[in-house]
Enzyme design. Structure first.
Site, PDB file in Angstrom:
ATOM      1  N   LYS A 222      -0.987  53.355   7.485  1.00  0.00           N
ATOM      2  CA  LYS A 222      -0.703  53.926   6.177  1.00  0.00           C
ATOM      3  C   LYS A 222      -1.895  53.619   5.269  1.00  0.00           C
ATOM      4  O   LYS A 222      -2.031  52.510   4.749  1.00  0.00           O
ATOM      5  CB  LYS A 222       0.586  53.335   5.606  1.00  0.00           C
ATOM      6  CG  LYS A 222       1.027  53.958   4.274  1.00  0.00           C
ATOM      7  CD  LYS A 222       0.594  53.081   3.133  1.00  0.00           C
ATOM      8  CE  LYS A 222       0.816  53.789   1.809  1.00  0.00           C
ATOM      9  NZ  LYS A 222      -0.082  53.249   0.749  1.00  0.00           N
ATOM     10  N   GLU A 297      -3.997  39.862   4.399  1.00  0.00           N
ATOM     11  CA  GLU A 297      -5.284  39.531   3.761  1.00  0.00           C
ATOM     12  C   GLU A 297      -5.142  39.957   2.315  1.00  0.00           C
ATOM     13  O   GLU A 297      -5.165  41.144   2.002  1.00  0.00           O
ATOM     14  CB  GLU A 297      -6.428  40.256   4.482  1.00  0.00           C
ATOM     15  CG  GLU A 297      -7.795  39.733   4.091  1.00  0.00           C
ATOM     16  CD  GLU A 297      -8.462  40.611   3.042  1.00  0.00           C
ATOM     17  OE1 GLU A 297      -8.483  40.170   1.868  1.00  0.00           O
ATOM     18  OE2 GLU A 297      -8.937  41.696   3.378  1.00  0.00           O
ATOM     19  N   CYS A 331     -12.200  41.921  -2.405  1.00  0.00           N
ATOM     20  CA  CYS A 331     -11.374  40.716  -2.511  1.00  0.00           C
ATOM     21  C   CYS A 331     -12.195  39.442  -2.352  1.00  0.00           C
ATOM     22  O   CYS A 331     -11.717  38.354  -2.666  1.00  0.00           O
ATOM     23  CB  CYS A 331     -10.258  40.756  -1.479  1.00  0.00           C
ATOM     24  SG  CYS A 331     -10.830  41.139   0.178  1.00  0.00           S
ATOM     25  N   GLU A 428      -7.961  37.758 -10.771  1.00  0.00           N
ATOM     26  CA  GLU A 428      -9.010  38.575 -10.146  1.00  0.00           C
ATOM     27  C   GLU A 428      -9.282  39.807 -11.006  1.00  0.00           C
ATOM     28  O   GLU A 428      -8.413  40.661 -11.173  1.00  0.00           O
ATOM     29  CB  GLU A 428      -8.545  38.978  -8.746  1.00  0.00           C
ATOM     30  CG  GLU A 428      -9.589  39.604  -7.863  1.00  0.00           C
ATOM     31  CD  GLU A 428      -9.052  39.874  -6.463  1.00  0.00           C
ATOM     32  OE1 GLU A 428      -9.871  39.900  -5.527  1.00  0.00           O
ATOM     33  OE2 GLU A 428      -7.826  40.058  -6.309  1.00  0.00           O
TER      34      GLU A 428
END
Length: 526
Positions: A222, A297, A331, A428
């Site tokens: 997906k 992750e 990331c 972040e």
């Protein structure tokens, strides 16, 4: 629009499309950015047969069963690149069934046979490197140089795991009784649901699909609704390589429905996800009822520590690479740059000068080193974080506002004297903003670096060998770069600790998450 926002927030991308752009600004931006180049790029992709807009189920390209579609836009111009099938639970259920059926034949092939198919897929990815990079730049926005680098990086996982397919070894354990033999086998786990983000639309797929197929698993992918075209093109090349129908399926569209189907299915034995920590937690909870294996992750908050004894030139170059790759949308980006007081001013001056040289523009333009952010919501998040920092005493050393190009472009930004009470420290930013944070001692740097729930990547710059060992071991992160800002490679394990995830991808360790260990006791052999 509201439904699309909920879908994206529920399962995949870190940011959602929250605002549209006026028709007049789109036209002005297209005129400035050069839509002819984009048109020529699309023609090249079409000529290669790599523009797919339907999902892939059981080796067949299919529309959504209800005929619905979603737009894929170029973030640099706002232009609609294509309308792709908007799928949901029914299409996903059929994809799972197809993957489950194919598993019983694919997993029975020899490792050598699977290896050859994967190797051919790698070769096709590389032979279509330019078309894939163009497609990636168009739908994701990253500069062509970075897109070409991602194709190389993404293909490297397929090549690596084609080789590792032949190295899934078991064990023979010395028996406790003379007439017994104790064996340990490693077998493929089964059907895998792989949910991937928009920031690396090829590499995050190949890093999951490569080891899965190498082990003998089958996959339902997906991709993000923002970047499905690269995923579909890669899947097309997999079919051409001889990966059998049903071994690799692609569904995109209604994220909550697709995710629920993957989590609830008894046939799906593993979920692998790259994306936000919040969504990862939902997937982990949703997979509990069927006790699936889960690898995640998730988000990061990477510190980049520059000590007094660092080589300034090396530290600036490494910090720049770690921070501004993909316009800060990775990331493992350096989210907090901690600089020891003795060189703070000197480093800041050199760093600002280096950031000033970054060229912002459409990724199709050769001079561009910084593309747009993925959408308007991403820009608004950056604005919020920068505004919070300045309201609490930080100072803008460079940038700090939207770029004159409009759309979702934001100026490469350096913010000085950031402290731990600011959003730029604790969360972040996922944008081209580099916060500089002064510190006094090594102990303080380690404390500041570890003062977060995240634990994905960290960086440090020092010429002191003893310090490099000491600090790298003290940092609570899954990845540590010492005097280097770009550390990802297919041969090394990638993954985080704390709330940055579970499991590892890449390297020989990346195979383990797709394998079950079976113990066989054979008796009465005397």
């Amino acid at each position: 629009m509201a439904m699309a926002m909920r879908r994206a927030a529920a399962l995949g991308a870190r940011h959602i499309l929250a605002a549209s752009v006026s028709a007049s600004s789109r036209v002005a931006s297209r005129r400035h950015m050069g839509s002819v180049d984009a048109g020529a790029a699309m023609e090249k992709i079409r000529a290669a047969g790599l523009l797919r807009t339907r999902g892939l189920i059981g080796g067949k390209w299919v529309d959504a069963y209800d005929g619905k579609t979603i737009e894929v836009q170029n973030p640099a111009t706002g232009e609609v690149l294509a309308n792709v099938a908007c799928m949901g639970n029914r299409e996903t259920a059929d994809a799972i069934t197809s993957a489950n059926t194919t598993f019983y034949t694919w997993s029975k092939l020899t490792a050598s046979e699977r290896s050859k198919a994967l190797r051919k897929w790698h070769d096709l990815l590389m032979s279509h490197k330019e078309e894939l990079a163009l497609l990636m730049t168009l739908e994701q926005g990253k500069p062509m140089k970075e897109a070409l680098g991602e194709v190389n990086y993404g293909a490297s996982f397929i090549e690596f795991f084609a080789e590792e397919a032949k190295r899934v070894y078991g064990d023979i354990i010395p028996p406790t009784l003379a007439d017994r033999r104790l064996l340990v086998l490693k077998q493929p786990i089964g059907v895998v649901g792989a949910i991937t983000p928009w920031n690396f639309p090829l590499a995050m797929i190949t890093r999951k699909v490569g080891p899965a197929l190498a082990c003998g698993c089958t996959v339902v992918v997906k991709p993000s609704e923002f970047t499905p075209l690269t995923a579909l093109a890669a899947a097309d090349l997999a079919l051409q390589a001889g990966i059998p129908a049903g071994a690799l399926n692609v569904v995109m569209g209604n994220a909550p429905e697709i995710g629920d189907e993957l989590m609830q299915s008894m046939q799906v034995r593993k979920i692998t996800f790259t994306g936000s920590t919040a969504v990862g937690k939902k997937l982990m909870a949703g997979s509990a009822n069927t006790v699936k294996k889960v690898s995640l992750e998730l988000g990061g908050n990477a510190p980049c520590i520059v000590f007094d004894d660092a080589d300034i030139d090396v530290a600036v170059k490494g910090s720049l690479a770690a921070k501004f790759r993909n316009s800060g949308q990775t990331c493992v980006c350096a989210n907090r740059i901690l600089v020891q007081e003795g060189i703070y001013e000197k480093f800041a001056s050199a760093f600002v000068k280096a950031v000033q040289s970054l060229q912002v523009g459409n990724g199709l333009e050769e001079s561009t080193s910084q593309g747009p952010l993925i959408n308007e919501a991403a820009v608004q998040k950056v604005e919020k974080f920068v505004g919070d920092a300045t309201s609490k005493g930080a100072n803008i050393m460079l940038g700090g506002k939207r770029h004159s190009l409009g759309m979702s472009f934001y100026e490469p930004t350096v913010v000085g004297n950031v402290s731990n009470d600011m959003l730029l420290f604790s969360e972040e930013v996922f944008g081209p903003v580099a916060p500089l944070i002064p510190f006094k001692t090594e102990e303080e740097a380690i404390h500041l670096a570890n003062d977060t729930n995240a634990g994905l990547a960290a960086y440090m710059f020092t010429k002191n060998i003893a310090r490099s060992w000491r600090v790298s071991e003290a940092l609570e992160y899954g990845l540590v770069g010492v005097n280097e800002g770009l550390i990802s490679t297919e041969v090394a394990p990638f993954g985080g600790v704390k709330q940055s995830g579970l499991g590892r991808e890449g390297s020989k360790y990346g195979m383990d998450d797709y394998l079950e260990i079976k113990y066989v006791c054979m008796g009465n052999l005397g």
